[in-house]
Design a protein around this motif. Structure first.
Motif, PDB file in Angstrom:
ATOM      1  N   GLU A  36      42.338  34.960  43.018  1.00  0.00           N
ATOM      2  CA  GLU A  36      41.106  33.684  44.039  1.00  0.00           C
ATOM      3  C   GLU A  36      40.649  34.403  44.685  1.00  0.00           C
ATOM      4  OE1 GLU A  36      40.594  29.894  46.517  1.00  0.00           O
ATOM      5  OE2 GLU A  36      42.099  30.455  45.823  1.00  0.00           O
ATOM      6  N   GLU A  37      42.242  34.963  45.950  1.00  0.00           N
ATOM      7  CA  GLU A  37      42.031  35.101  46.735  1.00  0.00           C
ATOM      8  C   GLU A  37      40.955  36.604  46.688  1.00  0.00           C
ATOM      9  OE1 GLU A  37      41.786  33.422  49.648  1.00  0.00           O
ATOM     10  OE2 GLU A  37      43.020  32.493  49.624  1.00  0.00           O
ATOM     11  N   ALA A  38      41.154  37.865  45.959  1.00  0.00           N
ATOM     12  CA  ALA A  38      40.878  38.767  45.967  1.00  0.00           C
ATOM     13  C   ALA A  38      39.019  38.538  45.021  1.00  0.00           C
ATOM     14  CB  ALA A  38      41.320  39.453  44.746  1.00  0.00           C
ATOM     15  N   GLY A  39      38.758  37.340  44.289  1.00  0.00           N
ATOM     16  CA  GLY A  39      37.732  37.430  44.365  1.00  0.00           C
ATOM     17  C   GLY A  39      36.965  36.920  45.335  1.00  0.00           C
ATOM     18  N   GLU A  40      37.531  35.886  46.857  1.00  0.00           N
ATOM     19  CA  GLU A  40      36.690  35.779  47.655  1.00  0.00           C
ATOM     20  C   GLU A  40      36.538  37.345  48.963  1.00  0.00           C
ATOM     21  OE1 GLU A  40      38.643  33.100  49.865  1.00  0.00           O
ATOM     22  OE2 GLU A  40      38.743  31.260  48.099  1.00  0.00           O
ATOM     23  N   ALA A  41      37.353  37.813  47.910  1.00  0.00           N
ATOM     24  CA  ALA A  41      37.375  39.550  48.998  1.00  0.00           C
ATOM     25  C   ALA A  41      36.260  40.205  48.149  1.00  0.00           C
ATOM     26  CB  ALA A  41      38.003  40.049  49.284  1.00  0.00           C
ATOM     27  N   SER A  42      36.098  40.151  47.172  1.00  0.00           N
ATOM     28  CA  SER A  42      34.633  40.828  46.409  1.00  0.00           C
ATOM     29  C   SER A  42      33.087  40.375  46.587  1.00  0.00           C
ATOM     30  CB  SER A  42      35.419  40.956  45.160  1.00  0.00           C
ATOM     31  OG  SER A  42      36.186  41.387  44.657  1.00  0.00           O
ATOM     32  N   ALA A  43      33.776  38.968  46.644  1.00  0.00           N
ATOM     33  CA  ALA A  43      32.443  38.020  47.084  1.00  0.00           C
ATOM     34  C   ALA A  43      31.767  38.415  48.406  1.00  0.00           C
ATOM     35  CB  ALA A  43      32.638  36.000  47.372  1.00  0.00           C
ATOM     36  N   ALA A  44      32.617  38.626  48.983  1.00  0.00           N
ATOM     37  CA  ALA A  44      32.467  38.782  50.730  1.00  0.00           C
ATOM     38  C   ALA A  44      31.967  40.343  51.035  1.00  0.00           C
ATOM     39  CB  ALA A  44      33.440  38.906  51.921  1.00  0.00           C
ATOM     40  N   TYR A  45      32.692  40.948  49.605  1.00  0.00           N
ATOM     41  CA  TYR A  45      31.917  42.151  50.106  1.00  0.00           C
ATOM     42  C   TYR A  45      30.239  42.249  49.617  1.00  0.00           C
ATOM     43  CZ  TYR A  45      31.507  47.202  48.622  1.00  0.00           C
ATOM     44  OH  TYR A  45      30.319  48.576  49.255  1.00  0.00           O
ATOM     45  N   VAL A  71      44.470  38.060  50.594  1.00  0.00           N
ATOM     46  CA  VAL A  71      44.831  38.587  49.585  1.00  0.00           C
ATOM     47  C   VAL A  71      45.758  38.876  49.790  1.00  0.00           C
ATOM     48  CG1 VAL A  71      44.806  40.619  47.759  1.00  0.00           C
ATOM     49  CG2 VAL A  71      42.123  39.293  48.658  1.00  0.00           C
ATOM     50  N   ILE A  72      46.850  39.628  50.863  1.00  0.00           N
ATOM     51  CA  ILE A  72      47.331  40.075  50.860  1.00  0.00           C
ATOM     52  C   ILE A  72      49.039  38.837  51.090  1.00  0.00           C
ATOM     53  CG2 ILE A  72      49.704  41.806  52.733  1.00  0.00           C
ATOM     54  CD1 ILE A  72      46.614  43.398  53.413  1.00  0.00           C
ATOM     55  N   ILE A  73      48.498  38.072  52.155  1.00  0.00           N
ATOM     56  CA  ILE A  73      49.210  37.113  52.386  1.00  0.00           C
ATOM     57  C   ILE A  73      49.640  36.117  51.700  1.00  0.00           C
ATOM     58  CG2 ILE A  73      49.754  34.811  53.559  1.00  0.00           C
ATOM     59  CD1 ILE A  73      47.576  36.155  55.686  1.00  0.00           C
ATOM     60  N   ALA A  74      49.177  35.798  50.608  1.00  0.00           N
ATOM     61  CA  ALA A  74      48.624  34.904  49.224  1.00  0.00           C
ATOM     62  C   ALA A  74      50.098  35.987  48.522  1.00  0.00           C
ATOM     63  CB  ALA A  74      47.645  34.972  47.962  1.00  0.00           C
ATOM     64  N   ALA A  75      49.515  37.617  48.650  1.00  0.00           N
ATOM     65  CA  ALA A  75      50.645  38.310  47.187  1.00  0.00           C
ATOM     66  C   ALA A  75      51.693  38.210  47.707  1.00  0.00           C
ATOM     67  CB  ALA A  75      49.711  39.707  47.135  1.00  0.00           C
ATOM     68  N   ALA A  76      52.129  37.931  48.881  1.00  0.00           N
ATOM     69  CA  ALA A  76      53.288  38.338  49.788  1.00  0.00           C
ATOM     70  C   ALA A  76      53.840  37.121  49.241  1.00  0.00           C
ATOM     71  CB  ALA A  76      53.243  38.344  50.959  1.00  0.00           C
ATOM     72  N   VAL A  77      53.616  36.173  49.673  1.00  0.00           N
ATOM     73  CA  VAL A  77      53.830  34.668  49.440  1.00  0.00           C
ATOM     74  C   VAL A  77      54.321  34.664  47.569  1.00  0.00           C
ATOM     75  CG1 VAL A  77      53.265  32.292  48.780  1.00  0.00           C
ATOM     76  CG2 VAL A  77      52.496  33.439  51.082  1.00  0.00           C
ATOM     77  N   ALA A  78      53.753  34.848  46.652  1.00  0.00           N
ATOM     78  CA  ALA A  78      53.596  35.061  45.408  1.00  0.00           C
ATOM     79  C   ALA A  78      55.303  36.146  44.701  1.00  0.00           C
ATOM     80  CB  ALA A  78      52.665  35.633  44.434  1.00  0.00           C
ATOM     81  N   LEU A  79      55.173  36.808  45.784  1.00  0.00           N
ATOM     82  CA  LEU A  79      55.944  38.173  45.393  1.00  0.00           C
ATOM     83  C   LEU A  79      57.469  37.112  45.431  1.00  0.00           C
ATOM     84  CD1 LEU A  79      56.766  40.497  44.733  1.00  0.00           C
ATOM     85  CD2 LEU A  79      56.612  41.111  47.163  1.00  0.00           C
TER      86      LEU A  79
END
Length: 121
Positions: A36-45, A71-79
């Motif tokens: 989801e966060e990666a999608g938001e980064a893509s939308a911002a781009y 994205v980095i924070i969400a990935a660290a949480v998921a990790l």
């Protein structure tokens, strides 16, 4: 990596664990949050480049950077949901990437352009 990353992520994980539990569904949701966060980064781009002619330019590079941080924070949480030692896992991955860069540079200096043992990192 920022020195504050793991302490803050640890607090986020503790809060999520207390609120949502740690079952398989929650584990999946934490992984999906990265997407989801990666999608938001893509939308911002897309907004930064004005790719949507109906909307025009709606974002700045700082907006993309902000979303990439999410994205980095969400990935660290998921990790945390996939490893008991997420900081060590990330450090090992970064070390492997650094070795690959060194290996690639050495091979390039010798004129070798084939695959290296580190290509699967």
């Amino acid at each position: 990596m920022s020195a504050i990353l793991w302490p803050v992520v640890g607090r986020i994980v503790t809060n999520l664990n207390a609120t949502n539990g740690t079952g398989e569904h929650e584990r999946a949701m934490r992984l999906i949050k990265v997407v989801e966060e990666a999608g938001e980064a893509s939308a911002a781009y897309i907004g930064m480049t004005g790719q949507n002619p109906r909307k025009g330019t709606t974002h700045a590079p700082a907006d993309v950077a902000d979303e990439l941080c999410d994205v980095i924070i969400a990935a660290a949480v998921a990790l945390h949901a996939f490893s008991d030692a997420p900081a060590a896992v990330l450090t090992a991955k970064l070390d492997a990437a650094a070795r690959r860069l060194t290996c690639d540079a050495e091979h390039n200096a010798l004129g070798y352009s084939g695959p290296t043992d580190a290509d699967d990192l």
